[in-house]
Design an enzyme around this catalytic site. Structure first.
Site, PDB file in Angstrom:
ATOM      1  N   ASN A 272     -14.799  -4.508   1.875  1.00 14.02           N
ATOM      2  CA  ASN A 272     -14.110  -5.804   1.859  1.00 14.02           C
ATOM      3  C   ASN A 272     -15.029  -6.928   2.350  1.00 14.02           C
ATOM      4  O   ASN A 272     -15.059  -8.014   1.767  1.00 14.02           O
ATOM      5  CB  ASN A 272     -12.841  -5.754   2.719  1.00 14.02           C
TER       6      ASN A 272
ATOM      7  N   GLU B  83      -4.002  -6.319  -4.784  1.00 10.92           N
ATOM      8  CA  GLU B  83      -2.639  -6.752  -5.129  1.00 10.92           C
ATOM      9  C   GLU B  83      -2.647  -7.211  -6.575  1.00 10.92           C
ATOM     10  O   GLU B  83      -3.593  -7.842  -7.036  1.00 10.92           O
ATOM     11  CB  GLU B  83      -2.193  -7.890  -4.220  1.00 10.92           C
TER      12      GLU B  83
ATOM     13  N   VAL C 124       0.842  -1.204   0.000  1.00 13.97           N
ATOM     14  CA  VAL C 124       0.000   0.000   0.000  1.00 13.97           C
ATOM     15  C   VAL C 124       0.877   1.254   0.000  1.00 13.97           C
ATOM     16  O   VAL C 124       0.696   2.164  -0.819  1.00 13.97           O
ATOM     17  CB  VAL C 124      -0.960   0.006   1.212  1.00 13.97           C
TER      18      VAL C 124
ATOM     19  N   GLU D 256      -7.614   2.840   1.490  1.00 13.72           N
ATOM     20  CA  GLU D 256      -7.182   2.368   0.163  1.00 13.72           C
ATOM     21  C   GLU D 256      -8.108   1.254  -0.323  1.00 13.72           C
ATOM     22  O   GLU D 256      -8.653   0.495   0.479  1.00 13.72           O
ATOM     23  CB  GLU D 256      -5.734   1.880   0.229  1.00 13.72           C
TER      24      GLU D 256
ATOM     25  N   CYS E  80      -6.109  -9.401   3.210  1.00 10.66           N
ATOM     26  CA  CYS E  80      -7.127  -8.408   3.605  1.00 10.66           C
ATOM     27  C   CYS E  80      -8.481  -9.005   3.966  1.00 10.66           C
ATOM     28  O   CYS E  80      -9.010  -8.735   5.050  1.00 10.66           O
ATOM     29  CB  CYS E  80      -7.314  -7.390   2.484  1.00 10.66           C
TER      30      CYS E  80
HETATM   31  C1  UGA Z   1      -8.860  -6.852  -1.660  1.00  2.03           C
HETATM   32  C2  UGA Z   1      -9.914  -5.903  -2.261  1.00  2.03           C
HETATM   33  O1  UGA Z   1     -10.392  -6.419  -3.508  1.00  2.03           O
HETATM   34  C3  UGA Z   1      -9.337  -4.510  -2.464  1.00  2.03           C
HETATM   35  O2  UGA Z   1     -10.358  -3.633  -2.940  1.00  2.03           O
HETATM   36  C4  UGA Z   1      -8.799  -4.017  -1.120  1.00  2.03           C
HETATM   37  O3  UGA Z   1      -8.231  -2.726  -1.240  1.00  2.03           O
HETATM   38  C5  UGA Z   1      -7.742  -4.973  -0.618  1.00  2.03           C
HETATM   39  O4  UGA Z   1      -8.336  -6.283  -0.460  1.00  2.03           O
HETATM   40  C6  UGA Z   1      -7.231  -4.457   0.698  1.00  2.03           C
HETATM   41  O5  UGA Z   1      -8.022  -4.356   1.638  1.00  2.03           O
HETATM   42  O6  UGA Z   1      -6.083  -4.017   0.769  1.00  2.03           O
HETATM   43  P1  UGA Z   1      -6.831  -8.303  -2.636  1.00  2.03           P
HETATM   44  O7  UGA Z   1      -6.647  -8.820  -1.243  1.00  2.03           O
HETATM   45  O8  UGA Z   1      -5.647  -7.879  -3.404  1.00  2.03           O
HETATM   46  O9  UGA Z   1      -7.825  -7.036  -2.629  1.00  2.03           O
HETATM   47  O10 UGA Z   1      -7.531  -9.481  -3.430  1.00  2.03           O
HETATM   48  P2  UGA Z   1      -8.822  -9.696  -4.341  1.00  2.03           P
HETATM   49  O11 UGA Z   1      -8.492  -9.508  -5.759  1.00  2.03           O
HETATM   50  O12 UGA Z   1      -9.966  -8.927  -3.820  1.00  2.03           O
HETATM   51  O13 UGA Z   1      -9.068 -11.264  -4.083  1.00  2.03           O
HETATM   52  C7  UGA Z   1      -9.327 -11.758  -2.764  1.00  2.03           C
HETATM   53  C8  UGA Z   1      -9.619 -13.238  -2.820  1.00  2.03           C
HETATM   54  O14 UGA Z   1     -10.855 -13.500  -3.473  1.00  2.03           O
HETATM   55  C9  UGA Z   1      -8.570 -14.061  -3.567  1.00  2.03           C
HETATM   56  O15 UGA Z   1      -8.318 -15.265  -2.880  1.00  2.03           O
HETATM   57  C10 UGA Z   1      -9.232 -14.322  -4.914  1.00  2.03           C
HETATM   58  O16 UGA Z   1      -8.766 -15.470  -5.574  1.00  2.03           O
HETATM   59  C11 UGA Z   1     -10.689 -14.468  -4.493  1.00  2.03           C
HETATM   60  N1  UGA Z   1     -11.648 -14.208  -5.587  1.00  2.03           N
HETATM   61  C12 UGA Z   1     -11.777 -12.977  -6.130  1.00  2.03           C
HETATM   62  C13 UGA Z   1     -12.459 -15.251  -6.033  1.00  2.03           C
HETATM   63  O17 UGA Z   1     -12.363 -16.408  -5.537  1.00  2.03           O
HETATM   64  N2  UGA Z   1     -13.369 -15.009  -7.023  1.00  2.03           N
HETATM   65  C14 UGA Z   1     -13.529 -13.777  -7.583  1.00  2.03           C
HETATM   66  O18 UGA Z   1     -14.399 -13.619  -8.468  1.00  2.03           O
HETATM   67  C15 UGA Z   1     -12.698 -12.743  -7.128  1.00  2.03           C
END
Ligand code: UGA
Length: 431
Positions: free
Chosen positions: A204, A151, A12, A147, A256
């Site tokens: 989130n 990632e 971040v 934020e 997160c």
């Molecule tokens: C998440 C949020 O999406 C961000 O908006 C937020 O800023 C961030 O946390 C944070 O609080 O810092 P991130 O942890 O990078 O971002 O990951 P995501 O892309 O949201 O994915 C989270 C989990 O959900 C992963 O395990 C991913 O594989 C899973 N996922 C996501 C699914 O299983 N299906 C989907 O359709 C989308």
């Protein structure tokens, strides 16, 4: 252009610093780790984050971006002070604010008059007041500016956000923070600090809830013979539901969602509200890890000896090297607990790296440098992370080198007809 100190160079802080310098601001990033500061000053980026290396390089060359050891060093001449330190989960589920308080205590005595301190870290509701108290400066406004960076796409999320949220009691400070984003085309919402902090957790936890719903639907689809991919496609056409975040998987994870969903449940409990809904969201996710692991365990034929499972993917999602709270690791721990050997491949994890041992001590799996090295002699292959390269596996080759013809596709990445045509027994999630 403004002068900005960034305290903490995790994903971040580093993304925020590099993007603000790209927008023309004068940015100094601080960390307590002198070796990290030395490497960052030479343009070495410790994380996989698309486009970040280019922005850091650009900032170092233009002189807009620099790295120093210690928060006070960065803050002594800045007008804005962004707190981007970790807020790990404490033993009771609540966020641990010790890093945040230590940073505020360090900069309090040195920051210039009338500067603005900004909470970027995900902090419990009410933390703006905690920071203000620790700073002990009546001339300094404390603002919440959460934020929403994912990632892997953090740079794009910063520069083309859906919204910028600013929480402040002080209208003038809010306007000054909003001006930092003047070159970004996005709605800027100004509210009070408690609401801004709540927006972050609510977003989130809502996204995590959406995923638990989809994964529960996938289980139902298996029971009634529906295809969850078509079900979510059909749902997603409804603009009130939307198409995003509807992919079923082995469970959701990362640094997160699990932490923030638990923290929101704790915030609610402390405020006297039993947010049972969130308990269920978390429970469904644990069950999804169990259910995915059981599919892998079932796919290993019991009469096969001296064999193993080939696991493709270890990171918590594609496009990152982050292993923290990875669903892949949750599933593989359960597979190992059932006494099954595992050879794993992930494009972002090198064999011999000790990161795996750090995030999951005691997980005894072999990491190899090629998907086919993992598959050689395997009874079953499981796809746990949706890396694009796993869509293009050579099934003729896999049929030759594997001892069993079993695929568990925990990301629904493959067209099932392709492995089935080569005689593989294919199982996805909810299809
Ligand atoms: C998440 C949020 O999406 C961000 O908006 C937020 O800023 C961030 O946390 C944070 O609080 O810092 P991130 O942890 O990078 O971002 O990951 P995501 O892309 O949201 O994915 C989270 C989990 O959900 C992963 O395990 C991913 O594989 C899973 N996922 C996501 C699914 O299983 N299906 C989907 O359709 C989308």
């Amino acid at each position: 252009m403004a002068s900005i100190a960034i305290i903490g160079t995790g994903y971040v802080g580093l993304t925020t610093g590099a993007c603000f310098s790209h927008l023309g601001h004068d940015v100094v990033c601080a960390d307590i780790d002198a070796d990290k500061v030395r490497r960052l000053s030479q343009g070495e980026i410790p994380i996989v984050e698309k486009g970040l290396d280019r922005l850091v390089d650009e900032g170092l060359r233009s002189g807009n971006l620099s790295f120093v050891v210690g928060a006070a060093e960065a803050s002594k001449q800045a007008e804005f002070h962004y707190l981007c330190v970790p807020t790990p989960q404490g033993t009771d589920g609540a966020a641990d604010l010790s890093y945040l308080e230590a940073a505020a205590a360090e900069i309090g005595p040195v920051i210039p008059d009338d500067s603005v301190v900004v909470n970027k870290s995900t902090v419990p509701v009410g933390s703006t007041r905690v920071v203000a108290r620790v700073l002990g400066r009546s001339d300094v406004a404390v603002v919440s500016n959460p934020e929403f960076l994912r990632e892997g796409t953090a740079v794009a999320d910063f520069l083309q956000p859906d919204r910028v949220v600013i929480g402040s009691q002080d209208q003038e400070a809010a306007i000054r923070v909003a001006a930092l984003y003047s070159r970004i085309a996005a709605p800027i919402m100004v509210t009070d600090p408690v609401s801004a902090e709540t927006i972050k957790y609510a977003s989130n936890a809502f996204l995590a809830s959406k995923l638990s719903f989809v994964n529960a639907m996938a289980t139902l689809c298996e029971a009634v013979g529906a295809d969850v991919n078509d079900v979510v496609l059909g749902m997603g056409y409804d603009s009130r539901i939307g198409r995003e975040f509807l992919r079923p998987g082995p469970g959701w994870g990362g640094s997160c969602f699990p932490k923030d969903t638990k923290a929101l449940a704790k915030i609610a409990e402390d405020a006297g509200y039993n947010f049972r809904f969130l308990d269920e969201v978390l429970l469904i996710n644990d069950e999804q890890f169990d259910r995915t692991a059981q599919k892998v365990i079932d796919s290993v034929e019991s009469n096969l000896v001296d064999t193993h499972v080939a696991a493709l993917g270890l990171t918590f999602k594609a496009g990152t090297d982050d292993l923290r709270d990875s669903p892949a690791i949750e599933v593989l721990q359960r597979v190992r607990d059932a006494g099954i050997q595992v050879k794993a491949f992930d494009p972002a994890v090198l064999p011999g790296e000790n990161r795996l041992a750090t995030v999951q001590p005691g997980l005894d799996i072999e990491v190899v440098s090629d998907p086919y090295a993992a598959a050689e002699g395997a009874a079953s292959l499981v796809i746990l992370t949706e890396w694009d390269e796993f869509s293009w596996l050579d099934f003729d080759k896999l049929a030759e080198i594997m001892t069993g013809k079993n695929i568990v596709d925990a990301r629904n990445l493959l067209d099932p007809t392709i492995p089935r045509r080569r005689g593989f027994n294919y199982r996805g999630i909810g299809r």
